[in-house]
Scaffold this active site. Structure first.
Site, PDB file in Angstrom:
ATOM      1  N   LYS A  34      45.927   2.148   2.743  1.00 35.53           N
ATOM      2  CA  LYS A  34      44.669   2.876   2.533  1.00 35.53           C
ATOM      3  C   LYS A  34      44.521   3.957   3.592  1.00 35.53           C
ATOM      4  O   LYS A  34      44.599   3.688   4.795  1.00 35.53           O
ATOM      5  CB  LYS A  34      43.466   1.932   2.601  1.00 35.53           C
ATOM      6  CG  LYS A  34      42.123   2.648   2.357  1.00 35.53           C
ATOM      7  CD  LYS A  34      40.970   1.680   2.347  1.00 35.53           C
ATOM      8  CE  LYS A  34      40.513   1.286   3.735  1.00 35.53           C
ATOM      9  NZ  LYS A  34      39.810   2.394   4.446  1.00 35.53           N
ATOM     10  N   ASP A  61      40.978   6.688   0.235  1.00 36.45           N
ATOM     11  CA  ASP A  61      39.596   6.187   0.270  1.00 36.45           C
ATOM     12  C   ASP A  61      38.672   7.210   0.937  1.00 36.45           C
ATOM     13  O   ASP A  61      38.266   7.040   2.085  1.00 36.45           O
ATOM     14  CB  ASP A  61      39.559   4.856   1.011  1.00 36.45           C
ATOM     15  CG  ASP A  61      38.171   4.235   1.035  1.00 36.45           C
ATOM     16  OD1 ASP A  61      37.367   4.533   0.126  1.00 36.45           O
ATOM     17  OD2 ASP A  61      37.894   3.450   1.963  1.00 36.45           O
ATOM     18  N   LYS A  63      35.839   8.356  -0.793  1.00 37.11           N
ATOM     19  CA  LYS A  63      34.497   8.113  -1.353  1.00 37.11           C
ATOM     20  C   LYS A  63      33.814   9.407  -1.796  1.00 37.11           C
ATOM     21  O   LYS A  63      32.709   9.732  -1.360  1.00 37.11           O
ATOM     22  CB  LYS A  63      33.622   7.367  -0.345  1.00 37.11           C
ATOM     23  CG  LYS A  63      34.185   6.033   0.121  1.00 37.11           C
ATOM     24  CD  LYS A  63      33.278   5.386   1.153  1.00 37.11           C
ATOM     25  CE  LYS A  63      33.829   4.050   1.606  1.00 37.11           C
ATOM     26  NZ  LYS A  63      35.108   4.166   2.372  1.00 37.11           N
ATOM     27  N   ASP A  66      29.369  14.089  -4.574  1.00 39.10           N
ATOM     28  CA  ASP A  66      28.830  15.447  -4.525  1.00 39.10           C
ATOM     29  C   ASP A  66      28.414  15.803  -5.944  1.00 39.10           C
ATOM     30  O   ASP A  66      28.365  14.940  -6.824  1.00 39.10           O
ATOM     31  CB  ASP A  66      29.896  16.417  -3.993  1.00 39.10           C
ATOM     32  CG  ASP A  66      29.286  17.575  -3.207  1.00 39.10           C
ATOM     33  OD1 ASP A  66      28.384  18.239  -3.766  1.00 39.10           O
ATOM     34  OD2 ASP A  66      29.706  17.806  -2.065  1.00 39.10           O
ATOM     35  N   THR A 136      30.592  -2.904   2.675  1.00 34.95           N
ATOM     36  CA  THR A 136      30.583  -4.280   3.171  1.00 34.95           C
ATOM     37  C   THR A 136      29.935  -4.402   4.550  1.00 34.95           C
ATOM     38  O   THR A 136      29.690  -5.505   5.018  1.00 34.95           O
ATOM     39  CB  THR A 136      32.016  -4.851   3.246  1.00 34.95           C
ATOM     40  OG1 THR A 136      32.843  -3.954   3.985  1.00 34.95           O
ATOM     41  CG2 THR A 136      32.578  -5.045   1.854  1.00 34.95           C
ATOM     42  N   ARG A 219      42.037  -4.378  10.803  1.00 29.52           N
ATOM     43  CA  ARG A 219      42.223  -4.815  12.188  1.00 29.52           C
ATOM     44  C   ARG A 219      42.981  -6.131  12.383  1.00 29.52           C
ATOM     45  O   ARG A 219      43.744  -6.244  13.355  1.00 29.52           O
ATOM     46  CB  ARG A 219      40.855  -4.864  12.877  1.00 29.52           C
ATOM     47  CG  ARG A 219      40.368  -3.479  13.267  1.00 29.52           C
ATOM     48  CD  ARG A 219      38.899  -3.440  13.643  1.00 29.52           C
ATOM     49  NE  ARG A 219      38.038  -3.466  12.462  1.00 29.52           N
ATOM     50  CZ  ARG A 219      36.745  -3.168  12.476  1.00 29.52           C
ATOM     51  NH1 ARG A 219      36.165  -2.825  13.613  1.00 29.52           N
ATOM     52  NH2 ARG A 219      36.035  -3.212  11.373  1.00 29.52           N
TER      53      ARG A 219
END
Length: 240
Positions: A34, A61, A63, A66, A136, A219
């Site tokens: 990603k 990714d 997002k 607009d 999230t 992570r």
């Protein structure tokens, strides 16, 4: 029938050298990466093309959110990333991208149409488009589930392939929207790791049980002593 779950590594690092090292260390353990706003802002298409040249699948990714025309143009640019600059036979087309469902039906339809039509013009495989429902990192509220379901239904009605949603809404989405609707679940944490800044997290096992198709991990792999070993452990959890 729901397809087996797949791991996506969130390549959220600061420099290309860090990204290159992670990809090299992981080898063939991870297939999908990603690229979010951090890496894309710093390196632009260069980092996606690097991954694609190594045969890796890229989940872009960004997002998009607009006015419909602007989002359609952005999606076309994303689809163009599937064209290999050097006509490399190992070059992987763009695999998946995100738009934000907050943009509404007209915007989502414009995104789906742009991807479909531009991929046909270029003669490349159309990337999957998934709609972000609620991040999230957002705290759970009383009407959160109904909001996520409303946005997921809008995504499907607008021609999107699926949504990004937490594990807490995955089972509901799967039940309401069927086995062919893609669910990408971020905030995946092995049982023995920190939740960091995520509010709605889950283990790989729980996410799969709830119906998720793609598990996004960052992570716990990136900060591990051995990223490859950490990735293989999660992949083993997925297989089991």
């Amino acid at each position: 029938m729901i397809a087996p779950a797949k791991l996506i590594l969130a390549l959220d690092v600061e420099t290309f050298e860090e990204a290159r090292q992670i990809v090299d260390d992981l080898g063939d353990a991870v297939e999908i990466f990603k690229i979010g706003s951090q890496m894309f802002t710093a390196l632009g298409p260069f980092v996606t093309r690097y991954l694609q040249s190594k045969g890796k699948k890229v989940f872009l990714d960004l997002k998009f959110h607009d006015i419909p025309n602007t989002v359609a143009s952005a999606v076309k640019s994303a689809v163009s990333l599937s064209v290999s600059p050097a006509k490399d036979p190992h070059f992987a087309p763009l695999y998946m991208l995100t738009v934000h469902t907050v943009g509404g039906k007209e915007m989502l339809e414009a995104a789906a149409r742009a991807a479909r039509e531009h991929a046909k013009v270029l003669g490349v495989e159309r990337p999957l488009i998934v709609g972000v429902t609620v991040l999230t990192s957002a705290a759970k509220e009383a009407n959160l589930e109904s909001l996520v379901l409303e946005r997921a239904k809008l995504a499907k009605q607008s021609g999107l392939d699926g949504v990004v949603a937490s594990v807490e809404e995955a089972a509901m989405i799967r039940r309401e929207l069927g086995p062919d609707f893609i669910i990408v679940t971020p905030g995946i944490r092995p049982a023995d790791t920190s939740v960091d800044d995520q509010k709605r997290v889950a283990t790989p096992q729980k996410a799969i049980e709830q119906g998720s198709n793609f598990l996004v991990v960052g992570r716990p792999i990136l900060q591990a002593t051995s990223p490859r070993d950490a990735a293989l452990k999660i992949l083993d959890d997925i297989k089991r």
